[in-house]
Design an enzyme around this catalytic site. Structure first.
Site, short mmCIF file in Angstrom:
data_model
loop_
_atom_site.label_atom_id
_atom_site.label_comp_id
_atom_site.label_asym_id
_atom_site.label_seq_id
_atom_site.Cartn_x
_atom_site.Cartn_y
_atom_site.Cartn_z
N PRO A 175 31.86 28.36 91.10
CA PRO A 175 31.97 26.70 91.08
C PRO A 175 30.11 25.87 90.99
O PRO A 175 30.47 24.89 90.65
CB PRO A 175 31.80 26.67 92.57
CG PRO A 175 31.39 27.62 93.07
CD PRO A 175 31.44 28.77 92.26
N LYS A 185 33.84 21.95 87.78
CA LYS A 185 34.85 22.02 87.11
C LYS A 185 35.94 22.24 87.02
O LYS A 185 37.60 22.37 87.02
CB LYS A 185 34.50 22.92 86.18
CG LYS A 185 33.24 22.60 85.01
CD LYS A 185 33.38 21.19 84.70
CE LYS A 185 32.28 20.48 83.98
NZ LYS A 185 32.61 19.24 84.33
N TYR A 209 29.13 17.96 82.41
CA TYR A 209 29.05 18.30 83.09
C TYR A 209 29.47 16.74 83.37
O TYR A 209 31.05 16.84 84.84
CB TYR A 209 27.22 17.17 84.03
CG TYR A 209 27.42 17.44 85.96
CD1 TYR A 209 26.32 18.93 85.48
CD2 TYR A 209 28.42 17.16 86.58
CE1 TYR A 209 27.18 19.30 87.54
CE2 TYR A 209 27.72 16.91 87.89
CZ TYR A 209 27.13 18.39 88.31
OH TYR A 209 27.80 18.20 89.43
C1 LIG Z 1 34.30 26.18 98.38
C2 LIG Z 1 34.78 25.39 96.33
C3 LIG Z 1 34.36 24.34 95.99
C4 LIG Z 1 34.50 23.92 95.25
N1 LIG Z 1 34.19 23.26 94.47
C5 LIG Z 1 34.22 22.51 93.63
C6 LIG Z 1 33.92 21.01 93.35
O1 LIG Z 1 33.13 20.67 93.67
N2 LIG Z 1 34.10 20.65 91.90
C7 LIG Z 1 35.66 21.04 90.90
O2 LIG Z 1 35.86 20.51 90.03
N3 LIG Z 1 36.24 22.53 91.60
C8 LIG Z 1 35.47 22.94 92.86
N4 LIG Z 1 36.35 23.86 93.63
C9 LIG Z 1 37.79 24.47 92.55
C10 LIG Z 1 38.76 24.13 93.24
O3 LIG Z 1 38.63 23.13 94.68
C11 LIG Z 1 39.83 24.00 92.62
O4 LIG Z 1 39.60 24.44 91.46
C12 LIG Z 1 41.71 23.43 92.95
O5 LIG Z 1 41.60 23.56 94.55
C13 LIG Z 1 42.53 23.85 92.54
O6 LIG Z 1 43.79 22.72 92.68
P1 LIG Z 1 45.06 23.96 92.35
O7 LIG Z 1 45.62 22.88 92.83
O8 LIG Z 1 45.27 24.65 91.12
O9 LIG Z 1 45.14 25.60 93.43
P2 LIG Z 1 44.81 25.36 95.08
O10 LIG Z 1 43.90 23.33 95.34
O11 LIG Z 1 44.45 26.82 95.03
O12 LIG Z 1 45.83 25.03 95.76
C14 LIG Z 1 47.39 25.53 95.28
C15 LIG Z 1 48.39 25.79 96.69
O13 LIG Z 1 49.54 27.13 96.40
C16 LIG Z 1 49.04 26.97 97.64
N5 LIG Z 1 50.44 28.45 97.29
C17 LIG Z 1 49.48 29.23 97.06
N6 LIG Z 1 50.54 30.65 97.58
C18 LIG Z 1 52.11 29.51 97.59
C19 LIG Z 1 53.40 30.25 97.57
N7 LIG Z 1 53.62 31.75 97.14
N8 LIG Z 1 54.29 29.45 97.88
C20 LIG Z 1 53.70 28.08 97.58
N9 LIG Z 1 52.79 27.92 97.89
C21 LIG Z 1 51.16 28.94 97.61
C22 LIG Z 1 48.36 26.85 98.61
O14 LIG Z 1 48.35 27.06 99.56
C23 LIG Z 1 47.82 25.79 97.96
O15 LIG Z 1 48.00 24.28 99.08
C24 LIG Z 1 35.69 24.91 94.72
C25 LIG Z 1 36.37 25.99 95.29
C26 LIG Z 1 36.05 25.97 96.18
C27 LIG Z 1 36.78 26.97 97.13
#
Ligand SMILES: Cc1cc2nc3c(=O)[nH]c(=O)nc-3n(C[C@H](O)[C@H](O)[C@H](O)COP(=O)(O)OP(=O)(O)OC[C@H]3O[C@@H](n4cnc5c(N)ncnc54)[C@H](O)[C@@H]3O)c2cc1C
Length: 395
Positions: free
Chosen positions: A296, A300, A387
């Site tokens: 993190p 990104k 950034y």
């Molecule tokens: C502590 C922390 C800090 C972060 N800080 C930053 C930051 O400052 N800037 C940044 O750009 N990124 C940051 N990130 C990363 C960012 O949060 C993720 O990259 C982002 O959430 C990705 O989005 P996504 O929709 O791909 O996945 P997710 O947000 O993980 O969403 C996936 C969804 O799928 C659901 N799911 C899982 N399995 C199943 C299933 N079998 N069936 C149905 N649904 C399911 C989950 O419940 C979730 O709602 C951070 C992450 C963390 C953990």
């Protein structure tokens, strides 16, 4: 078994699944989103908070950026703090006017859910037993249960937006995907505190005791992180110890003061760099964290997810409007070009700022790197343009 039919079946109501569903709706393409958590859980999950220039622009262009524009904080730079001194990297000066937007991921998720429901979109929360079928056929299916009853969605394509621990990626047969992975010997202990941020912009601090980051989510809420062991036991970190450690790692020669307040949330996150190539198998496409994870430090992950959604929604638009499969065929290649550059940047920021177990030689190298970045306009520009976000790939 209740059967449904749609164009795109989307697994996961995180930022990637919800934004994809919203963009497809604007293009006249139907989708159904299924999510294994509750709406309340998704809307309150504390995660990212930094949006690249292009991410914020895309959200405004597609009509979900109103609240972000009102409540988000525009930042024109970050501070690199080392040897107890601050060095400011000014983004607009180095990138031709670009900045970043600080807006919590869960607020964005709320905006996206509200937009989908307002437009009659279908999001099925609280599902379980999700499984994918017929990925190599022209009509793949998603089966799941809701309130103990079985359902099946037949669709043209499946979007695997279910994050790192979801079922989409593991549904691809063994041997298809090449996996690249690097783990780090440290994690982040993160807190959310009910106190005004002690700095107007993010502070990245390289310190002998380990890295610390001062970030924020709003004018009233601070987000702070400490480098820790990946298996750190939170029970050993009462609030006083966290504040004392933050005070030390963020201290400056100028006597800068850290504002402290009630801690409302604590957690430990491991760090990894991970990606799969290709990001697709048959009619299943992986987006966001389902396909790649970055440490993190570069802020990104969420931004990469948005970049994938931009490519995939354009590819589907070309498929449904012109019958063209060209962009769908190039989806992985286009996304991975960006993913690798962002992996490099996230790895570089992480290595430069953390205390590693590689010994004193590397500690000096990291300080030299910081000296270089803060004294050379060329090096500062390289940091700034990454950034605020590299330009989106032409489609
Ligand atoms: C502590 C922390 C800090 C972060 N800080 C930053 C930051 O400052 N800037 C940044 O750009 N990124 C940051 N990130 C990363 C960012 O949060 C993720 O990259 C982002 O959430 C990705 O989005 P996504 O929709 O791909 O996945 P997710 O947000 O993980 O969403 C996936 C969804 O799928 C659901 N799911 C899982 N399995 C199943 C299933 N079998 N069936 C149905 N649904 C399911 C989950 O419940 C979730 O709602 C951070 C992450 C963390 C953990």
């Amino acid at each position: 078994m209740e059967r449904m039919r749609t164009h795109i079946g989307i697994v996961g109501a995180g930022p990637s699944g919800l934004l994809l569903s919203h963009l497809l709706h604007l293009q006249g393409i139907e989708s159904i989103v299924i999510e294994n958590r509750s709406r309340e859980y998704c809307e309150n999950r504390i995660r990212a908070g930094v949006l690249e220039h292009g991410t914020a622009e895309l959200l405004v262009e597609c009509g979900v950026g109103e609240r972000m524009k009102r409540e988000g904080l525009v930042h024109e730079g970050i501070y690199l703090r080392y040897r107890r001194q601050d060095h400011h990297i000014h983004f607009p000066e180095l990138t031709g006017g670009k900045s970043i937007m600080v807006y919590s991921q869960h607020e964005l998720v709320r905006d996206l859910i509200a937009a989908r429901l307002r437009d009659g979109g279908q999001i099925v929360f609280d599902v379980d037993a999700v499984a994918l079928h017929g990925l190599e056929s022209n009509s793949p299916r998603i089966s799941f249960q809701k309130d103990g009853k079985p359902f099946e969605i037949a669709c043209d394509f499946i979007a695997g937006c279910d994050g790192f621990h979801g079922i989409s990626r593991p549904s691809i047969p063994a041997g298809v995907l090449r996996t690249y992975e690097e783990s780090y010997p440290f994690g982040w202990l993160g807190i959310l505190a009910q106190v005004a941020p002690s700095s107007t912009e993010l502070v990245y601090s390289n310190h002998d005791r380990g890295f610390a980051l001062l970030s924020m989510r709003s004018p009233e809420v601070s987000r702070l992180y400490l480098q820790c062991d990946p298996e750190e036991d939170l029970n050993e970190w009462p609030d006083d110890r966290i504040w004392s450690e933050l005070r030390q790692r963020l201290s400056t020669e100028g006597g800068w003061k850290l504002k402290e307040g009630p801690i409302t949330q604590k957690g430990v996150t491991g760090m990894r760099s991970f990606l799969v190539d290709p990001m697709q198998f048959g009619r299943l496409y992986l987006l966001g964290d389902a396909a790649h994870i970055v440490p993190p430090t570069g802020a990104k992950g969420l931004n990469l997810a948005v970049a994938d959604v931009r490519v995939f929604s354009a590819a589907l638009d070309a498929f449904y409007k012109k019958g063209s499969r060209d962009l769908l065929a190039r989806y992985s290649k286009i996304c991975l070009q960006r993913v690798w550059k962002v992996q490099r940047f996230s790895w570089w920021m992480t290595s430069m700022l953390h205390k590693s177990n590689q010994g004193e030689f590397f500690e000096q190298i990291h300080l030299a790197e910081l000296d270089y970045v803060t004294s050379s306009r060329a090096a500062a520009t390289a940091l700034a343009e990454n950034y605020v976000g590299l330009p989106f790939e032409p489609l």
